[in-house]
Motif scaffolding. Structure first.
Motif, PDB file in Angstrom:
ATOM      1  N   GLU A   1      -1.805   5.259  70.038  1.00 22.75           N
ATOM      2  CA  GLU A   1      -2.112   3.982  70.686  1.00 22.75           C
ATOM      3  C   GLU A   1      -1.806   2.763  69.828  1.00 22.75           C
TER       4      GLU A   1
ATOM      5  N   ASN B   1      -1.100  -0.959  71.412  1.00 22.44           N
ATOM      6  CA  ASN B   1      -2.150  -1.969  71.204  1.00 22.44           C
ATOM      7  C   ASN B   1      -1.574  -3.217  70.541  1.00 22.44           C
TER       8      ASN B   1
ATOM      9  N   HIS C   1      -7.041  -2.998  76.052  1.00 25.68           N
ATOM     10  CA  HIS C   1      -6.956  -2.387  74.735  1.00 25.68           C
ATOM     11  C   HIS C   1      -7.088  -0.878  74.933  1.00 25.68           C
TER      12      HIS C   1
ATOM     13  N   ARG D   1      -8.219   2.767  73.968  1.00 27.43           N
ATOM     14  CA  ARG D   1      -9.303   3.332  73.163  1.00 27.43           C
ATOM     15  C   ARG D   1      -8.909   4.633  72.484  1.00 27.43           C
ATOM     16  N   GLY D   2      -7.741   5.145  72.799  1.00 29.63           N
ATOM     17  CA  GLY D   2      -7.292   6.405  72.229  1.00 29.63           C
ATOM     18  C   GLY D   2      -5.837   6.640  72.572  1.00 29.63           C
TER      19      GLY D   2
ATOM     20  N   ALA E   1      -9.997  -0.116  77.525  1.00 27.74           N
ATOM     21  CA  ALA E   1     -11.169  -0.995  77.529  1.00 27.74           C
ATOM     22  C   ALA E   1     -10.667  -2.390  77.886  1.00 27.74           C
TER      23      ALA E   1
ATOM     24  N   GLU F   1     -17.667  -6.090  79.340  1.00 32.22           N
ATOM     25  CA  GLU F   1     -16.682  -5.132  78.870  1.00 32.22           C
ATOM     26  C   GLU F   1     -16.907  -3.809  79.586  1.00 32.22           C
TER      27      GLU F   1
ATOM     28  N   THR G   1     -14.970   0.356  80.310  1.00 36.35           N
ATOM     29  CA  THR G   1     -13.949   1.335  79.942  1.00 36.35           C
ATOM     30  C   THR G   1     -13.520   2.079  81.199  1.00 36.35           C
TER      31      THR G   1
END
Length: 179
Positions: free
Chosen positions: A21, A25, A37, A39-40, A66, A75, A77
């Motif tokens: 990622e 990112n 963004h 997350r993984g 996210a 926020e 996910t």
């Protein structure tokens, strides 16, 4: 992920891998509106084969994201999934690299050299999979325009507005005219 052209045969092969990622990112952070963004890593599973000089790829990607909701500013996910397919043909010397693509050509691209780098193609598919506007849910009620309370978690204490206050003198006009 890179594949050698000579290893791609007419017999379909399956491949599963995780695309890191970090690069995507970085691209998302440099975008004008950097709302998302990862997350993984991006999970990719695909099938590929060759027909003549053209390479055919079909698969699916899955990525945990996210973001901040555009309605309630919280926020959240989520997971983004996208099925994709594309065809790669060898780049011909002297080909026009700036030609416009039709809608049918969006699944078509070119390669050159002895290897095919799947990373830019996966990055493009992920960017296409992201929603145009980040929402925590389709039923998000957003924020109260008067007090700013998150209407998803509690009802605000503001009096319900029943229209534009500038039109209040006209409110009873209909009743007066009909009598």
């Amino acid at each position: 992920m890179k594949l050698r052209v000579e290893d791609i045969t007419a017999e379909a092969k399956d491949l599963a891998f995780a695309e890191p990622e970090t690069d995507i990112n970085r691209v998302l952070d440099e975008a004008p509106a950097h709302e998302f963004h990862l997350r993984g890593p991006i999970g990719v599973s695909l099938s590929y084969y060759r027909a003549g000089m053209e390479m055919f790829f079909e698969g699916e990607l899955d990525a945990p994201i996210a973001a901040v909701c555009a309605r309630c500013a919280e926020e959240f996910t989520s997971d983004v999934r996208r099925r994709f397919r594309f065809v790669l043909a060898p780049r011909v010397l002297g080909a026009d690299k700036t030609s416009d693509l039709d809608n049918e050509d969006l699944e078509f691209s070119t390669y050159e050299g002895e290897g095919i780098d799947l990373t830019p193609l996966i990055r493009e598919q992920l960017l296409l999979a992201l929603p145009t506007r980040p929402l925590c849910g389709d039923d998000c009620r957003g924020l109260c325009p008067l007090c700013g309370a998150n209407l998803n978690s509690a009802q605000c204490k503001c009096a319900a507005q029943t229209g534009d206050p500038r039109l209040a003198p006209l409110k009873g006009l209909r009743e007066r005219l009909s009598s």
